[in-house]
Scaffold this motif. Sequence first.
Motif, PDB file in Angstrom:
ATOM      1  N   LEU A  14       0.829  -1.203   0.000  1.00 55.16           N
ATOM      2  CA  LEU A  14       0.000   0.000   0.000  1.00 55.16           C
ATOM      3  C   LEU A  14       0.867   1.258   0.000  1.00 55.16           C
ATOM      4  O   LEU A  14       2.010   1.230   0.448  1.00 55.16           O
ATOM      5  CB  LEU A  14      -0.904   0.008   1.234  1.00 55.16           C
ATOM      6  N   PRO A  15       0.285   2.364  -0.466  1.00 55.51           N
ATOM      7  CA  PRO A  15       1.027   3.627  -0.356  1.00 55.51           C
ATOM      8  C   PRO A  15       1.354   3.930   1.106  1.00 55.51           C
ATOM      9  O   PRO A  15       0.562   3.640   2.012  1.00 55.51           O
ATOM     10  CB  PRO A  15       0.046   4.653  -0.920  1.00 55.51           C
ATOM     11  N   GLU A  16       2.502   4.515   1.334  1.00 56.31           N
ATOM     12  CA  GLU A  16       2.997   4.792   2.679  1.00 56.31           C
ATOM     13  C   GLU A  16       2.042   5.675   3.490  1.00 56.31           C
ATOM     14  O   GLU A  16       1.991   5.587   4.711  1.00 56.31           O
ATOM     15  CB  GLU A  16       4.370   5.449   2.579  1.00 56.31           C
ATOM     16  N   VAL A  17       1.261   6.490   2.816  1.00 54.86           N
ATOM     17  CA  VAL A  17       0.358   7.398   3.515  1.00 54.86           C
ATOM     18  C   VAL A  17      -0.633   6.635   4.389  1.00 54.86           C
ATOM     19  O   VAL A  17      -1.026   7.108   5.452  1.00 54.86           O
ATOM     20  CB  VAL A  17      -0.367   8.351   2.522  1.00 54.86           C
ATOM     21  N   PHE A  18      -1.039   5.432   3.978  1.00 57.85           N
ATOM     22  CA  PHE A  18      -2.011   4.666   4.768  1.00 57.85           C
ATOM     23  C   PHE A  18      -1.434   4.258   6.120  1.00 57.85           C
ATOM     24  O   PHE A  18      -2.091   4.381   7.152  1.00 57.85           O
ATOM     25  CB  PHE A  18      -2.482   3.427   4.013  1.00 57.85           C
ATOM     26  N   THR A  19      -0.199   3.778   6.129  1.00 62.86           N
ATOM     27  CA  THR A  19       0.400   3.389   7.405  1.00 62.86           C
ATOM     28  C   THR A  19       0.675   4.612   8.267  1.00 62.86           C
ATOM     29  O   THR A  19       0.606   4.544   9.489  1.00 62.86           O
ATOM     30  CB  THR A  19       1.699   2.580   7.191  1.00 62.86           C
ATOM     31  N   LYS A  20       0.964   5.732   7.623  1.00 63.00           N
ATOM     32  CA  LYS A  20       1.188   6.966   8.381  1.00 63.00           C
ATOM     33  C   LYS A  20      -0.112   7.464   9.012  1.00 63.00           C
ATOM     34  O   LYS A  20      -0.096   7.971  10.136  1.00 63.00           O
ATOM     35  CB  LYS A  20       1.827   8.027   7.501  1.00 63.00           C
ATOM     36  N   VAL A  21      -1.225   7.318   8.331  1.00 63.95           N
ATOM     37  CA  VAL A  21      -2.525   7.688   8.902  1.00 63.95           C
ATOM     38  C   VAL A  21      -2.812   6.827  10.128  1.00 63.95           C
ATOM     39  O   VAL A  21      -3.261   7.322  11.165  1.00 63.95           O
ATOM     40  CB  VAL A  21      -3.658   7.557   7.852  1.00 63.95           C
ATOM     41  N   LEU A  22      -2.521   5.539  10.037  1.00 63.87           N
ATOM     42  CA  LEU A  22      -2.715   4.646  11.181  1.00 63.87           C
ATOM     43  C   LEU A  22      -1.829   5.055  12.350  1.00 63.87           C
ATOM     44  O   LEU A  22      -2.252   5.010  13.507  1.00 63.87           O
ATOM     45  CB  LEU A  22      -2.431   3.193  10.790  1.00 63.87           C
ATOM     46  N   GLU A  23      -0.605   5.470  12.062  1.00 63.14           N
ATOM     47  CA  GLU A  23       0.309   5.899  13.123  1.00 63.14           C
ATOM     48  C   GLU A  23      -0.192   7.180  13.781  1.00 63.14           C
ATOM     49  O   GLU A  23      -0.124   7.322  15.002  1.00 63.14           O
ATOM     50  CB  GLU A  23       1.724   6.098  12.560  1.00 63.14           C
ATOM     51  N   TYR A  75      -6.996  13.748   6.959  1.00 63.63           N
ATOM     52  CA  TYR A  75      -8.456  13.883   6.873  1.00 63.63           C
ATOM     53  C   TYR A  75      -9.029  13.146   5.667  1.00 63.63           C
ATOM     54  O   TYR A  75     -10.141  12.638   5.711  1.00 63.63           O
ATOM     55  CB  TYR A  75      -8.862  15.352   6.842  1.00 63.63           C
ATOM     56  N   LYS A  76      -8.260  13.071   4.593  1.00 63.86           N
ATOM     57  CA  LYS A  76      -8.726  12.381   3.391  1.00 63.86           C
ATOM     58  C   LYS A  76      -8.927  10.889   3.653  1.00 63.86           C
ATOM     59  O   LYS A  76      -9.884  10.290   3.163  1.00 63.86           O
ATOM     60  CB  LYS A  76      -7.725  12.584   2.263  1.00 63.86           C
ATOM     61  N   TYR A  77      -8.023  10.282   4.447  1.00 63.32           N
ATOM     62  CA  TYR A  77      -8.044   8.825   4.621  1.00 63.32           C
ATOM     63  C   TYR A  77      -8.494   8.334   5.991  1.00 63.32           C
ATOM     64  O   TYR A  77      -8.725   7.145   6.166  1.00 63.32           O
ATOM     65  CB  TYR A  77      -6.652   8.257   4.331  1.00 63.32           C
ATOM     66  N   LYS A  78      -8.652   9.207   6.971  1.00 63.99           N
ATOM     67  CA  LYS A  78      -8.884   8.762   8.352  1.00 63.99           C
ATOM     68  C   LYS A  78     -10.122   7.890   8.519  1.00 63.99           C
ATOM     69  O   LYS A  78     -10.140   6.999   9.357  1.00 63.99           O
ATOM     70  CB  LYS A  78      -8.955   9.959   9.296  1.00 63.99           C
ATOM     71  N   ASP A  79     -11.153   8.134   7.736  1.00 65.79           N
ATOM     72  CA  ASP A  79     -12.381   7.350   7.875  1.00 65.79           C
ATOM     73  C   ASP A  79     -12.403   6.106   7.001  1.00 65.79           C
ATOM     74  O   ASP A  79     -13.383   5.361   6.992  1.00 65.79           O
ATOM     75  CB  ASP A  79     -13.599   8.225   7.552  1.00 65.79           C
ATOM     76  N   SER A  80     -11.317   5.877   6.270  1.00 68.42           N
ATOM     77  CA  SER A  80     -11.272   4.735   5.360  1.00 68.42           C
ATOM     78  C   SER A  80     -10.142   3.757   5.649  1.00 68.42           C
ATOM     79  O   SER A  80     -10.101   2.679   5.070  1.00 68.42           O
ATOM     80  CB  SER A  80     -11.108   5.240   3.921  1.00 68.42           C
TER      81      SER A  80
END
Length: 146
Positions: A14-23, A51-56
């Motif tokens: 997955l793109p790194e942004v997803f794991t960063k959102v989880l962190e 904010y773009k990914y937090k709910d997904s």
Amino acid sequence: MKKSQLIVACSDILPEVFTKVLEVKRLIVCKDEKSLASACKRVGISRSAYYKYKDSVFSYEELFNRKIVNMYLLLTDNPGVLSNALAFLHSLQANILTVNQSIPVDGAAAVNISLRLTDGGDKELEGLKTIKELDGVLEVRILSAE
């Protein structure tokens, strides 16, 4: 209109942004950062990306390796008995989720405990039953184990 569906994927692809959102979510929940802005800055993403990914984006816990157990204990009404029982559960590396104790009647109190076992094996479940050997534990019943 395309219906949304949940999928499970290895974070490595997955793109790194997803794991960063989880962190960022973890930092906020654990109160390791005082604000969302500081958590985003620490992790290295913008607030708009968060904010773009937090709910997904959500973390998937390995349910196959964890077991939720609900148990009933009848304890004598003496100082330290409940504390000793909780310390015993801690020694089994159980994560205690809830503890509900009734008011003692006739020198004994009923306690319902929900906990999560990390291994989930039957050996660990059998180890729980040995709590009966502690001083002040009158009765033990495993109500459910998922």
